[in-house]
Scaffold this motif. Structure first.
Motif, PDB file in Angstrom:
ATOM      1  N   SER A 173     -36.063 -60.176  57.864  1.00  0.00           N
ATOM      2  CA  SER A 173     -36.304 -59.190  58.911  1.00  0.00           C
ATOM      3  C   SER A 173     -35.050 -58.385  59.221  1.00  0.00           C
ATOM      4  CB  SER A 173     -36.771 -59.881  60.194  1.00  0.00           C
ATOM      5  OG  SER A 173     -37.958 -60.604  59.983  1.00  0.00           O
ATOM      6  N   ALA A 174     -35.268 -57.229  59.835  1.00  0.00           N
ATOM      7  CA  ALA A 174     -34.147 -56.461  60.362  1.00  0.00           C
ATOM      8  C   ALA A 174     -33.591 -57.201  61.567  1.00  0.00           C
ATOM      9  CB  ALA A 174     -34.613 -55.064  60.769  1.00  0.00           C
ATOM     10  N   GLN A 175     -32.272 -57.310  61.633  1.00  0.00           N
ATOM     11  CA  GLN A 175     -31.623 -57.997  62.743  1.00  0.00           C
ATOM     12  C   GLN A 175     -30.866 -56.986  63.598  1.00  0.00           C
ATOM     13  OE1 GLN A 175     -29.631 -61.880  61.520  1.00  0.00           O
ATOM     14  NE2 GLN A 175     -29.829 -60.819  59.574  1.00  0.00           N
ATOM     15  N   VAL A 176     -30.903 -57.189  64.897  1.00  0.00           N
ATOM     16  CA  VAL A 176     -30.241 -56.273  65.820  1.00  0.00           C
ATOM     17  C   VAL A 176     -29.408 -57.078  66.811  1.00  0.00           C
ATOM     18  CG1 VAL A 176     -30.524 -54.388  67.454  1.00  0.00           C
ATOM     19  CG2 VAL A 176     -32.206 -54.690  65.627  1.00  0.00           C
ATOM     20  N   ALA A 221     -34.821 -60.031  66.041  1.00  0.00           N
ATOM     21  CA  ALA A 221     -35.371 -59.675  64.738  1.00  0.00           C
ATOM     22  C   ALA A 221     -36.608 -58.819  64.964  1.00  0.00           C
ATOM     23  CB  ALA A 221     -35.730 -60.938  63.958  1.00  0.00           C
ATOM     24  N   VAL A 222     -36.691 -57.683  64.312  1.00  0.00           N
ATOM     25  CA  VAL A 222     -37.834 -56.791  64.457  1.00  0.00           C
ATOM     26  C   VAL A 222     -38.422 -56.468  63.091  1.00  0.00           C
ATOM     27  CG1 VAL A 222     -36.961 -55.743  66.577  1.00  0.00           C
ATOM     28  CG2 VAL A 222     -36.387 -54.719  64.383  1.00  0.00           C
ATOM     29  N   SER A 223     -39.705 -56.172  63.064  1.00  0.00           N
ATOM     30  CA  SER A 223     -40.363 -55.775  61.823  1.00  0.00           C
ATOM     31  C   SER A 223     -39.938 -54.361  61.457  1.00  0.00           C
ATOM     32  CB  SER A 223     -41.877 -55.831  61.999  1.00  0.00           C
ATOM     33  OG  SER A 223     -42.319 -57.157  62.144  1.00  0.00           O
ATOM     34  N   PRO A 224     -40.019 -54.015  60.179  1.00  0.00           N
ATOM     35  CA  PRO A 224     -39.647 -52.662  59.761  1.00  0.00           C
ATOM     36  C   PRO A 224     -40.446 -51.617  60.532  1.00  0.00           C
ATOM     37  CG  PRO A 224     -39.919 -54.078  57.857  1.00  0.00           C
ATOM     38  CD  PRO A 224     -40.415 -54.863  59.033  1.00  0.00           C
ATOM     39  N   SER A 248     -36.025 -53.702  56.315  1.00  0.00           N
ATOM     40  CA  SER A 248     -35.922 -55.115  55.961  1.00  0.00           C
ATOM     41  C   SER A 248     -34.543 -55.432  55.405  1.00  0.00           C
ATOM     42  CB  SER A 248     -36.983 -55.483  54.921  1.00  0.00           C
ATOM     43  OG  SER A 248     -38.284 -55.334  55.455  1.00  0.00           O
ATOM     44  N   HIS A 249     -34.059 -56.625  55.713  1.00  0.00           N
ATOM     45  CA  HIS A 249     -32.782 -57.149  55.215  1.00  0.00           C
ATOM     46  C   HIS A 249     -31.562 -56.438  55.789  1.00  0.00           C
ATOM     47  CE1 HIS A 249     -35.144 -59.367  52.255  1.00  0.00           C
ATOM     48  NE2 HIS A 249     -35.717 -58.229  51.902  1.00  0.00           N
ATOM     49  N   GLU A 250     -31.753 -55.480  56.674  1.00  0.00           N
ATOM     50  CA  GLU A 250     -30.622 -54.740  57.224  1.00  0.00           C
ATOM     51  C   GLU A 250     -30.179 -55.338  58.556  1.00  0.00           C
ATOM     52  OE1 GLU A 250     -27.774 -53.257  57.141  1.00  0.00           O
ATOM     53  OE2 GLU A 250     -28.611 -51.544  56.021  1.00  0.00           O
ATOM     54  N   SER A 251     -28.891 -55.171  58.866  1.00  0.00           N
ATOM     55  CA  SER A 251     -28.317 -55.681  60.115  1.00  0.00           C
ATOM     56  C   SER A 251     -27.850 -54.494  60.957  1.00  0.00           C
ATOM     57  CB  SER A 251     -27.129 -56.610  59.824  1.00  0.00           C
ATOM     58  OG  SER A 251     -27.529 -57.684  58.998  1.00  0.00           O
ATOM     59  N   TYR A 252     -28.207 -54.519  62.241  1.00  0.00           N
ATOM     60  CA  TYR A 252     -27.905 -53.394  63.132  1.00  0.00           C
ATOM     61  C   TYR A 252     -27.159 -53.886  64.363  1.00  0.00           C
ATOM     62  CZ  TYR A 252     -31.576 -51.078  60.395  1.00  0.00           C
ATOM     63  OH  TYR A 252     -32.329 -50.570  59.375  1.00  0.00           O
ATOM     64  N   LEU A 301     -33.126 -64.214  69.337  1.00  0.00           N
ATOM     65  CA  LEU A 301     -32.230 -65.341  69.124  1.00  0.00           C
ATOM     66  C   LEU A 301     -31.123 -65.226  70.154  1.00  0.00           C
ATOM     67  CD1 LEU A 301     -31.782 -65.216  65.252  1.00  0.00           C
ATOM     68  CD2 LEU A 301     -33.173 -66.814  66.543  1.00  0.00           C
ATOM     69  N   THR A 302     -31.009 -66.210  71.044  1.00  0.00           N
ATOM     70  CA  THR A 302     -29.925 -66.158  72.013  1.00  0.00           C
ATOM     71  C   THR A 302     -28.623 -66.402  71.298  1.00  0.00           C
ATOM     72  OG1 THR A 302     -30.157 -68.504  72.453  1.00  0.00           O
ATOM     73  CG2 THR A 302     -31.384 -67.018  73.887  1.00  0.00           C
ATOM     74  N   ALA A 303     -27.559 -65.749  71.742  1.00  0.00           N
ATOM     75  CA  ALA A 303     -26.255 -65.885  71.082  1.00  0.00           C
ATOM     76  C   ALA A 303     -25.160 -65.860  72.123  1.00  0.00           C
ATOM     77  CB  ALA A 303     -26.056 -64.749  70.074  1.00  0.00           C
ATOM     78  N   LEU A 304     -24.140 -66.638  71.888  1.00  0.00           N
ATOM     79  CA  LEU A 304     -22.945 -66.621  72.727  1.00  0.00           C
ATOM     80  C   LEU A 304     -21.909 -65.769  72.044  1.00  0.00           C
ATOM     81  CD1 LEU A 304     -22.707 -70.395  73.663  1.00  0.00           C
ATOM     82  CD2 LEU A 304     -23.624 -68.530  75.055  1.00  0.00           C
TER      83      LEU A 304
END
Length: 307
Positions: A173-176, A221-224, A248-252, A301-304
């Motif tokens: 998935s695309a990650q943001v 994570a979002v769908s294209p 897809s597969h891209e990081s933002y 996804l929670t992140a610190l």
């Protein structure tokens, strides 16, 4: 007291994550990312023991030197964002090497660098001839990854800097990554919605506008697809808006930038999104599947984040 220059030792890490459910009132199906997280961990472990074999010809010749395998080499792409509110442009150095020798980085810009990193490397950030801060790389992942590093103001009074860093997981998935670097009293929330969504006073004229709040200091994570991201102030007024083309597969990265400086020289609260691919890529081989508006998946996804 940090002074005008901050040296910070940093460690690019893939934060531990957990899933939380997005409100169902938006009719957005929630993707269970626990399996994805476990798969990413499995890939990371597998990466430590994976052997990359050379061709048969190379293998035959290498027998004479006693080995037919070569060490794994991971691609670590460095992504730097200049969220340090200032009219001067930023330069990035790795040791004595200038990574921005051709073009300096203006405020609100991001850039990808193919410069290979190793543990112990120091990335120095300069405004003109003055050093603004140094980020020391403590550790790197044993897999291909995009390493995000954001430099921004530590506070609204001094010119001290702070850093945010993150390693994007290897998922389909695309990650943001959503980060708030704004310094000031103004409060604003970031919201994501369908690109085609339009507001109307007549609820029967168009379909209801679906929007979802993006929590700061998190990764989603979002769908294209093509989306609008809005920055909404405390009064409900729109402060900034930008387009997100998710492949897809891209990081933002979505940044809220700006500073309310107490001694003048303030910069407004705005949105910055990087990268900005052409929407036509959604209909090409770069995006094998484009989700319809009714099947948009949004998982968080929670992140610190290390300061």
């Amino acid at each position: 007291h940090f002074g005008s220059s901050l040296a910070q030792k940093g460690q690019f890490r893939q934060r531990s994550s957990s899933c939380h459910r997005v409100p169902t009132s938006l009719s957005m199906a929630v993707r269970n990312l626990k399996a994805v997280a476990l798969a990413a961990c499995a890939l990371a472990v597998a990466g430590k023991v994976q052997l990359r074999h050379s061709s048969h010809k190379a293998a035959d010749s290498s027998l004479h030197v006693g080995s037919f395998v070569t060490p794994l080499e991971f691609k670590h792409q460095l992504r730097v964002c200049n969220a340090f509110a200032n009219s001067a442009k930023m330069d990035v150095f790795r040791g004595a090497e200038s990574l921005t020798a051709e073009t300096s980085m203006p405020y609100k810009s991001c850039r990808d660098f193919d410069a290979p990193l190793k543990s112990g490397d120091k990335l120095e950030f300069r405004l003109g001839d003055a050093s603004s801060g140094t980020f020391s790389v403590a550790d790197l992942p044993n897999n291909d990854a995009v390493l995000l590093l954001v430099i921004h103001r530590h506070d609204s009074v001094s010119t001290a800097v702070a850093f945010e860093s993150h390693i994007f997981a290897a998922i389909d998935s695309a990650q943001v990554a959503v980060i708030d670097t704004y310094k000031g009293k103004d409060v604003a929330v970031a919201k994501i919605m369908d690109k085609s969504a339009k507001v109307s006073k007549d609820p029967k004229a168009v379909a209801p506008v679906r929007s979802e709040e993006l929590r700061y200091d998190s990764v989603v994570a979002v769908s294209p697809g093509e989306y609008e991201v809005e920055l909404e102030g405390a009064s409900g007024k729109e402060e900034s808006r930008a387009t997100l083309v998710a492949l897809s597969h891209e990081s933002y990265v979505i940044l809220r930038v700006g500073v309310e400086h107490q001694s003048g020289g303030s910069f407004p609260s705005e949105l910055v999104i990087f990268p900005n691919p052409n929407p036509e890529a959604l209909h090409s081989g770069a995006a094998p599947h484009v989700a319809s508006a009714a099947s948009v998946l949004l998982a968080a996804l929670t992140a610190l984040w290390a300061c």
